[in-house]
Design a protein around this motif. Structure first.
Motif, short mmCIF file in Angstrom:
data_model
loop_
_atom_site.label_atom_id
_atom_site.label_comp_id
_atom_site.label_asym_id
_atom_site.label_seq_id
_atom_site.Cartn_x
_atom_site.Cartn_y
_atom_site.Cartn_z
N SER A 1 79.27 25.69 -26.89
CA SER A 1 80.61 25.63 -27.45
C SER A 1 81.19 24.26 -27.09
N ALA A 2 82.38 23.99 -27.57
CA ALA A 2 83.02 22.71 -27.30
C ALA A 2 84.04 22.86 -26.17
N PRO A 3 84.15 21.87 -25.29
CA PRO A 3 83.32 20.66 -25.21
C PRO A 3 81.93 20.99 -24.70
N PHE A 4 80.92 20.34 -25.30
CA PHE A 4 79.52 20.61 -25.02
C PHE A 4 79.20 20.38 -23.54
N PRO A 5 78.35 21.22 -22.93
CA PRO A 5 77.65 22.36 -23.54
C PRO A 5 78.49 23.62 -23.64
N GLY A 6 79.63 23.65 -22.95
CA GLY A 6 80.54 24.77 -23.13
C GLY A 6 80.82 25.53 -21.85
N LYS A 7 81.86 26.37 -21.95
CA LYS A 7 82.28 27.15 -20.78
C LYS A 7 81.22 28.16 -20.36
N GLU A 8 80.30 28.52 -21.28
CA GLU A 8 79.24 29.46 -20.94
C GLU A 8 78.41 28.96 -19.77
N TRP A 9 78.18 27.65 -19.74
CA TRP A 9 77.33 27.05 -18.71
C TRP A 9 78.08 26.93 -17.39
N ASP A 10 79.34 26.51 -17.46
CA ASP A 10 80.15 26.44 -16.25
C ASP A 10 80.31 27.81 -15.61
N ALA A 11 80.58 28.81 -16.45
CA ALA A 11 80.78 30.17 -15.93
C ALA A 11 79.50 30.70 -15.28
N THR A 12 78.37 30.44 -15.92
CA THR A 12 77.10 30.92 -15.37
C THR A 12 76.82 30.30 -14.01
N VAL A 13 76.93 28.98 -13.91
CA VAL A 13 76.67 28.32 -12.63
C VAL A 13 77.65 28.82 -11.56
N HIS A 14 78.91 28.99 -11.94
CA HIS A 14 79.93 29.48 -11.01
C HIS A 14 79.54 30.83 -10.42
N HIS A 15 79.18 31.78 -11.27
CA HIS A 15 78.89 33.12 -10.79
C HIS A 15 77.53 33.21 -10.11
N MET A 16 76.58 32.38 -10.52
CA MET A 16 75.30 32.33 -9.80
C MET A 16 75.51 31.81 -8.39
N ALA A 17 76.31 30.77 -8.25
CA ALA A 17 76.55 30.17 -6.93
C ALA A 17 77.22 31.16 -5.98
N ARG A 18 77.96 32.10 -6.53
CA ARG A 18 78.67 33.09 -5.72
C ARG A 18 77.91 34.41 -5.60
N GLY A 19 76.68 34.43 -6.09
CA GLY A 19 75.85 35.62 -5.95
C GLY A 19 76.24 36.77 -6.84
N GLN A 20 77.01 36.51 -7.88
CA GLN A 20 77.48 37.60 -8.76
C GLN A 20 76.57 37.84 -9.94
N LEU A 21 75.56 37.01 -10.11
CA LEU A 21 74.53 37.24 -11.12
C LEU A 21 73.19 37.35 -10.41
N ASP A 22 72.60 38.52 -10.45
CA ASP A 22 71.34 38.78 -9.78
C ASP A 22 70.21 38.63 -10.79
N VAL A 23 69.47 37.53 -10.70
CA VAL A 23 68.33 37.36 -11.60
C VAL A 23 67.00 37.57 -10.88
N LYS A 24 67.02 37.53 -9.55
CA LYS A 24 65.76 37.65 -8.81
C LYS A 24 65.07 39.00 -9.07
N SER A 25 65.86 40.06 -9.20
CA SER A 25 65.26 41.38 -9.43
C SER A 25 64.66 41.50 -10.83
N MET A 26 64.99 40.56 -11.71
CA MET A 26 64.45 40.57 -13.07
C MET A 26 63.10 39.87 -13.16
N ILE A 27 62.78 39.04 -12.17
CA ILE A 27 61.56 38.24 -12.21
C ILE A 27 60.39 39.08 -11.70
N THR A 28 59.39 39.27 -12.55
CA THR A 28 58.23 40.09 -12.17
C THR A 28 56.97 39.26 -11.96
#
Length: 351
Positions: free
Chosen positions: A292-319
């Motif tokens: 989205s604008a401004p590129f790359p968009g708030k989607e990326w900022d939000a993802t990094v923010h919540h990953m840094a705070r441990g609110q997105l658990d992706v490790k359990s998804m990796i097999t």
């Protein structure tokens, strides 16, 4: 340079190539790939569609370390830990001029018409580079792109704190959707699939109720859980022609259905399901890509923010964590259902 190159339908080759990226433009950045994941769209292109360009280096979900930057690149230097937004937009079409970058008429990603990240090195413009905070490791960062895809779709909804969400399909996108629904404030998240292992992971990452729809229709089970009302928002993340029809029955009157999955086949909607769109006055939303604008968009900022705070658990998804050379065999096994696979990560450094 070792790379996975796609030559045709189910023709993926692990090759040593002389096409190692070099600085050509003043804003180029070359990244040494540390981790790169298999996307569902990669599997569809491998199994059904074939490459856009024969022999193209495949892959677009990655993290790594900057090794070289062009003379006009500021704020990045060799050794910086980064991820990459793999998407290119034209900047000239009507959608781009309106700031609706995900609707660009010439939208494309690395691995399609530009060399991708199933390789030891990948090149992107500086504006596509996502710096990583210390709290986000390389495995987690390789999942920034799929997370951005999911939150792009969630931003399209009007989900409010205290609302209810049903996620149809608990692959990687669905598991991320469960977590983003919680971040958006959903009080109750239902996860629906036919695989008990995936449902177990869904519960682990935050689903309140899991529904296995192999024994009884998802509609019957969800209505039983909601007093016959349904949910505020339904996420279709299975990408199945069958579930793409069934999701309309899961939303409450005035609810929303957002499509994140791509069925790659005709969707035949029975009268019972189609009438739900009309009689329940549903809002049906499509969601495409992650920018989205401004590129790359708030989607990326939000993802990094919540990953840094441990609110997105992706490790359990990796097999699976594998050598890049194993790519052709792994793709073949996944599409032929030879084993159980969640998120698969390759490590080019393993040789």
């Amino acid at each position: 340079m070792r790379a996975l190159n796609l030559y045709g339908i189910q023709d993926l080759r692990s090759e040593d190539t002389s096409r190692e990226p070099v600085i050509e433009n003043p804003d180029d950045v070359i990244v040494k790939v540390k981790a790169v994941g298999i996307c569902g769209s990669d599997l569809s292109r491998y199994k059904k569609l074939g490459p856009y360009v024969e022999g193209m280096t495949f892959g677009h979900e990655f993290s790594g370390v900057v090794v070289e930057a062009g003379p006009e690149v500021g704020g990045l230097q060799a050794g910086d830990r980064v991820a990459g937004c793999p998407t290119f937009y034209c900047g000239k079409c009507e959608s781009c001029r309106k700031g609706e970058l995900s609707r660009c008429e010439k939208l494309t990603v690395i691995g399609a018409r530009h060399p991708g990240a199933y390789a030891e090195y990948v090149k992107l413009p500086a504006e596509n580079i996502i710096p990583l905070p210390d709290e986000v490791d390389f495995d987690t960062a390789a999942m920034i792109e799929p997370s951005a895809v999911v939150v792009h779709g969630m931003y399209r909804t009007s989900l409010q704190p205290g609302g209810s969400v049903a996620v149809m399909g608990c692959g990687n996108i669905g598991l991320l959707a469960v977590q983003w629904a919680k971040i958006f404030g959903a009080e109750t998240v239902f996860a629906i699939d036919i695989d008990d292992d995936k449902l177990g992971t869904a519960r682990e990452v935050g689903a309140d109720v899991v529904i296995n729809s192999s024994g009884a229709p998802a509609y019957d089970q969800l209505m039983g859980c909601t007093g016959g009302k349904g949910v505020d928002v339904v996420v279709e993340s299975a990408g199945s022609p069958v579930t793409s029809a069934q999701v309309f029955a899961l939303a409450k009157k005035g609810g929303e259905v957002v499509f994140m999955g791509i069925p790659y086949a005709d969707v035949n909607i029975g009268r019972f399901y189609f009438e739900k769109i009309v009689r329940s006055e549903l809002t049906v939303l499509g969601s495409w890509n992650a920018i989205s604008a401004p590129f790359p968009g708030k989607e990326w900022d939000a993802t990094v923010h919540h990953m840094a705070r441990g609110q997105l658990d992706v490790k359990s998804m990796i097999t699976h964590r594998l050598n890049l050379r194993e790519g052709p065999d792994v793709f073949d096994r996944i599409v032929n259902r030879d084993g159980s696979f969640g998120k698969v990560l390759f490590y080019p450094e393993l040789g």
